[in-house]
Structures are given as C-alpha cells and as structure tokens.
Motif scaffolding. Structure first.
Motif, mmCIF file in Angstrom:
data_model
loop_
_atom_site.group_PDB
_atom_site.id
_atom_site.type_symbol
_atom_site.label_atom_id
_atom_site.label_comp_id
_atom_site.label_asym_id
_atom_site.label_seq_id
_atom_site.Cartn_x
_atom_site.Cartn_y
_atom_site.Cartn_z
ATOM 1 N N ILE A 183 -4.704 -59.088 -15.995
ATOM 2 C CA ILE A 183 -4.721 -58.343 -14.733
ATOM 3 C C ILE A 183 -3.690 -58.908 -13.761
ATOM 4 C CG2 ILE A 183 -6.114 -57.805 -12.700
ATOM 5 C CD1 ILE A 183 -8.551 -57.685 -14.546
ATOM 6 N N THR A 184 -3.621 -60.239 -13.707
ATOM 7 C CA THR A 184 -2.667 -60.892 -12.799
ATOM 8 C C THR A 184 -1.228 -60.534 -13.169
ATOM 9 O OG1 THR A 184 -4.199 -62.740 -12.488
ATOM 10 C CG2 THR A 184 -1.895 -63.104 -11.887
ATOM 11 N N LEU A 185 -0.920 -60.580 -14.474
ATOM 12 C CA LEU A 185 0.437 -60.255 -14.906
ATOM 13 C C LEU A 185 0.780 -58.795 -14.638
ATOM 14 C CD1 LEU A 185 0.691 -62.222 -18.290
ATOM 15 C CD2 LEU A 185 1.743 -62.793 -16.090
ATOM 16 N N THR A 186 -0.203 -57.899 -14.808
ATOM 17 C CA THR A 186 0.042 -56.478 -14.518
ATOM 18 C C THR A 186 0.385 -56.286 -13.047
ATOM 19 O OG1 THR A 186 -1.528 -55.834 -16.248
ATOM 20 C CG2 THR A 186 -0.959 -54.167 -14.613
ATOM 21 N N CYS A 187 -0.367 -56.960 -12.180
ATOM 22 C CA CYS A 187 -0.103 -56.854 -10.741
ATOM 23 C C CYS A 187 1.236 -57.482 -10.377
ATOM 24 C CB CYS A 187 -1.225 -57.515 -9.952
ATOM 25 S SG CYS A 187 -2.830 -56.684 -10.112
ATOM 26 N N LEU A 188 1.547 -58.634 -10.967
ATOM 27 C CA LEU A 188 2.825 -59.293 -10.672
ATOM 28 C C LEU A 188 4.000 -58.455 -11.131
ATOM 29 C CD1 LEU A 188 2.067 -63.040 -11.519
ATOM 30 C CD2 LEU A 188 2.443 -62.023 -9.261
ATOM 31 N N ALA A 189 3.872 -57.843 -12.320
ATOM 32 C CA ALA A 189 4.953 -56.990 -12.816
ATOM 33 C C ALA A 189 5.195 -55.825 -11.868
ATOM 34 C CB ALA A 189 4.611 -56.483 -14.217
ATOM 35 N N THR A 190 4.114 -55.269 -11.313
ATOM 36 C CA THR A 190 4.250 -54.170 -10.358
ATOM 37 C C THR A 190 4.955 -54.633 -9.089
ATOM 38 O OG1 THR A 190 2.207 -53.200 -11.225
ATOM 39 C CG2 THR A 190 2.975 -52.413 -9.076
ATOM 40 N N VAL A 191 4.575 -55.815 -8.601
ATOM 41 C CA VAL A 191 5.208 -56.353 -7.391
ATOM 42 C C VAL A 191 6.682 -56.637 -7.637
ATOM 43 C CG1 VAL A 191 5.252 -58.313 -5.808
ATOM 44 C CG2 VAL A 191 3.070 -57.297 -6.463
ATOM 45 N N VAL A 192 6.999 -57.235 -8.787
ATOM 46 C CA VAL A 192 8.394 -57.542 -9.106
ATOM 47 C C VAL A 192 9.219 -56.259 -9.177
ATOM 48 C CG1 VAL A 192 9.933 -58.415 -10.904
ATOM 49 C CG2 VAL A 192 7.894 -59.707 -10.271
ATOM 50 N N GLY A 193 8.638 -55.218 -9.778
ATOM 51 C CA GLY A 193 9.339 -53.944 -9.823
ATOM 52 C C GLY A 193 9.584 -53.378 -8.444
#
Length: 500
Positions: free
Chosen positions: A10-20
C-alpha cells in the motif's frame, strides 16, 4: 489481519502515485496543462486513463460484494456502468470536445449564455463530485481496516493526502498518465488472483455454489428497481464531472469519439472478474466472519482459498489494485471538482481580496485542497454504507441534473437558460433529498423506501420534462448565438472554423 508485505505494498502504491504527480510539475506549465493536459491526449491513452478513473471502489470491491450478498440480479450494475459509455459516445462525447470548454459550467455558459446557470451548474458539479468521492474514501477505510487492522479513517485520510499532493503537483497532465497506468494495475490485480483461485476451486471437490436470491417481490417492484438502476447508470455517466472533463483533453471531436470505443472494451474486460469473486465467496465463505461486510469479500477470499504464502501474496496483489482504484478515481474527481471550485469560487474570491489578477496555478492548488477536505469530513459523518449503494445515488443525482442540461443543450436548439435551470433544480431536489434520506439510514415504509433508494425512475423524467416545458414557455429567451454555438458543437473543427 496485519501484514508487513501488505503495508509495504500500500505504501509503495501511494508513493508511486506521489512520485508521478511530482514528475508532472516538469510537464505542467500552463493553465491548460493543469485543466485539460494541453488538449494533447491520444485516444488510446485517454481510454486507459478513463478506465483507470472510472473503475472505482464500487467496481473493485462493491460489485463482488453485491452479487455475493444479493445474487445475479446485481449484475445489472456492471452492465449499466459499461452501457453508460455507449450512450455517452453517441450523444455528447464529440460535441463536448468541440465546445472548447474546460469544465461543464464552461459548457453551460457557452451554450446558454447565462452566468447564473453557470453558477448553478458549478454547484451541482461539486455536489455530484463530492457524493462520488465518498465511496472512494469509504472503500479505502474498508481496505485498510480489513488488511491491516488500522482504524478505518486512516484509509480515507491517506487517499486524501496522496490525491491532493498529486493534483496540486501536476494537474490533469500528470493525473492522465497515472490513471492510464493504474487501469492496467487494477486489471492485473483483479484478474490474476481470480484465475489462480478458480484453478484451485476447479481442482477441489466443491461444487457450484447456490447464489442467494432476493426476497420475494412483486413483478412490478422488481421491474421498477431494474429500470431505475439502469436509467441512473446509463444516463448518469454522461453527467459525472470527472468523466466529462476527460473528453476536453482530446485533440478534437473525432479523437473524443474514438476514445470511447476502446473504453467500452476495457470496461467490459474488467467486469468479467468481480462476479467470479462473488461465486468463490459463496463456495468458500457462505457466511461472513463476525463484523465483516459483503464489500470485504474480495480481500478475505485469498487466505481462505489458499492458506499460507500464496494466499498472502494474492492479498498483496489485491491490496495494490484496490488502492489503485481508490487513488485513480479520487484523482479524476479531484481534478474535475477543483477546476470548477477554482474558476467559480476561489479565483473570483482572490480577485476581490487582492483587487488584482491572481496566479492561475496558485488558485488551482488552493482549490484542490478545499475540494478534498470537504468529502473527507462528509465520509466521517455518513459512516458505513454499501459502496455500490452510494455510487448508485451519485449516478442518480448526475442523471437527474447535469445529464438533461447536456443532452438537451447538445441536441435541442430550443433549450433556454431558464428551462435548463428549472430542470436541474427539480431533478436536484428529488435526487439529493433521496440520497440524503438513504445515506442517513432512515427507515421508511414501502413504497417510499423503494422510491427514495432508487429515485432515478421518477427524478430523471421529471427533470427532462420540466426543462422542456419551461423552455417552450420561454422561447423568447433562446440564446442569441444559438445557431453559431450549435454549428460549433456538431461540425468537425475544420468546417466549423470556416463557417464561423
């Protein structure tokens, strides 16, 4: 069910969204970039992005829960969701793009030449957007509570923070790319575990489970429920602000119409899988664990069907898909609501306060924060409600308010601003009152409970008839430039520019 891999996923999914979203800062330089991605999105990329934002919490978790709890009669939901795009393609997709507007209120003012109607449309767009955001945040609460044991509010707060950062950073340009990727993330996340679990089920000695049936109803009641639901889903798609705004990102009207064809295929492909989870749920979990609800069935199944490492791995995959659903749909809604709040509330207010022009990107970012904080508070007030129920009400409100203005505005030159306004007010009064009563969990006797839980069957015709009658009574108020506007909406851009 606390699990470190799930939390990490879940954390990586959220971080990937923020990075995008942060990456979008380098791409977004103008107001057009923030609102409509510079109008340079190709049909296939836009179709994937639409699939990413349209397949919401109700699609990923809610449909499986509905079919699990109520049987195959609930399959009308995915049928209606997909059919809505067929109607959208046929009725308004190309004219919306040719209008050149940024938002639905822009279209209302362009077509009917009324500032007051624009303001009314803005209010309704914001209300529909917030009503549709509530189930996305509720879905995040359900997922976080089911997967990690954390308080439910943590899920909705996490989604609000991530989406706000994403929208503030890059606007529509970065959101489009993220949503296009997130469709495929969701598709893989729901299809791969389904195939694996069906394979395990096929090798077991469990037979085909008996699906539940709804309580005995009269034929008239069942027909009313089906008709009202389909009417809401088919016509409500047209007025959903985050759906309509996507067609403004295409290069021209032809590209907008071409976008809808792959969308229908992508949606149909995805909706093959939620019913599979419902059937598997009936085979392996005929009775839910204490305290669980039907919307959790997708997340509960893997560890029941495949205990051990395989089950945990499937839960991790599903958790990534679920959060991709929450984030992508919430991002699309946030963009649509933010654009309206910015143009019609924040920017005019800042001009009055400062007495000068304001930076468009700054006001857009302020609006994004406001657009996400309000639905977060509403989610807390509403409390637990079936995801598909809340989404269905949002579709009913959209079909009863924005759809009549769009459909009649595109195809009937006799529509007047007063007629459109009265139609929207009547439709909003009935549908919003119904939504309020339903979400407040007020017990009513029949047939009132049925009429309010499924209001589209009477609110949509009432809105259309009111708009038409009021327009016929005010034909002296037809917009002065209606012929020029209708030509712009219906002729290809190169011919429209010549005749203009």
């Amino acid at each position: 069910m606390t699990s470190v891999p799930i939390v990490v996923a879940i954390t990586l999914t959220c971080l990937a969204t923020v990075v995008g979203g942060i990456h979008g800062v380098r791409l977004s330089r103008t107001t057009s970039d923030f609102y409509v991605a510079g109008r340079q999105v190709t049909p296939w990329r836009n179709a994937s992005a639409i699939g990413g934002e349209y397949l919401s919490a109700a699609s990923f978790l809610g449909i499986a829960g509905l079919v699990y709890a109520s049987g195959v009669a609930m399959l009308w939901f995915p049928v209606g969701y997909t059919l809505g795009y067929v109607i959208l393609a046929a009725v308004v997709a190309a004219p919306l793009r040719r209008s050149g507007a940024y938002t639905l209120p822009d279209f209302a003012q362009l077509r009917l030449e009324s500032r007051k109607l624009r303001l009314l449309t803005s209010v309704l767009v914001v209300l529909v957007g917030w009503l549709y955001l509530i189930p996305q945040l509720q879905g995040a609460d359900i997922a976080v509570a089911t997967l990690t044991g954390a308080p439910g509010w943590a899920g909705s707060a996490l989604v609000v923070v991530v989406v706000t950062i994403n929208v503030v950073a890059g606007g529509m340009r970065s959101v489009t790319d993220l949503q296009a990727v997130q469709y495929w993330v969701k598709f893989v996340a729901i299809s791969v575990p389904a195939v694996i679990m069906v394979t395990i089920w096929a090798s077991s000695d469990l037979g085909v489970p008996t699906m539940p049936e709804l309580p005995m109803q009269t034929a008239a009641t069942e027909a009313y429920t089906t008709y009202s639901l389909l009417l809401a889903l088919c016509l409500g798609t047209m007025g959903l602000p985050h759906v309509a705004v996507r067609f403004y990102t295409n290069r021209d009207g032809l590209a907008a119409r071409r976008t809808t064809i792959p969308v229908i295929g992508l949606l149909g492909l995805f909706y093959l899988f939620p019913p599979i989870y419902a059937v598997l749920g009936r085979a392996y979990l005929p009775t839910l664990p204490p305290g669980a609800q039907a919307d959790q069935i997708v997340l509960l199944l893997p560890t029941v069907i495949a205990p051990g490492a395989l089950g945990q791995a499937l839960v991790v995959v599903l958790s990534v898909g679920a959060f991709a659903a929450f984030l992508s749909t919430a991002s699309g809604l946030a963009i649509a609501v933010t654009g309206v709040v910015d143009q019609d509330l924040v920017k005019p207010w800042l001009r009055r306060v400062t007495g000068d022009d304001v930076d468009g990107i700054f006001s857009f970012r302020v609006s994004a924060v406001f657009a996400m904080v309000v639905p977060l508070m509403l989610t807390v007030v509403v409390g637990p409600t079936g995801l598909a129920t809340t989404v269905g009400l949002a579709f009913a409100v959209s079909a009863s308010t924005l759809c009549p203005m769009l459909a009649l505005g595109v195809w009937w030159r006799g529509l007047t601003a007063r007629g459109a306004a009265l139609g929207m007010v009547v439709g909003a009064t009935g549908s919003l009152a119904s939504a309020g009563v339903t979400l407040s969990h007020i017990d009513l006797p029949e047939p009132y409970a049925l009429l309010l839980s499924q209001p589209a069957a009477w609110t949509v015709p009432l809105a259309f008839v009111t708009a038409m009658l009021a327009s016929l009574a005010t034909q002296d108020r037809i917009p002065r430039n209606v012929l020029r506007t209708m030509t712009r909406l219906h002729l290809p851009e190169n011919l429209s520019s010549r005749t203009g």
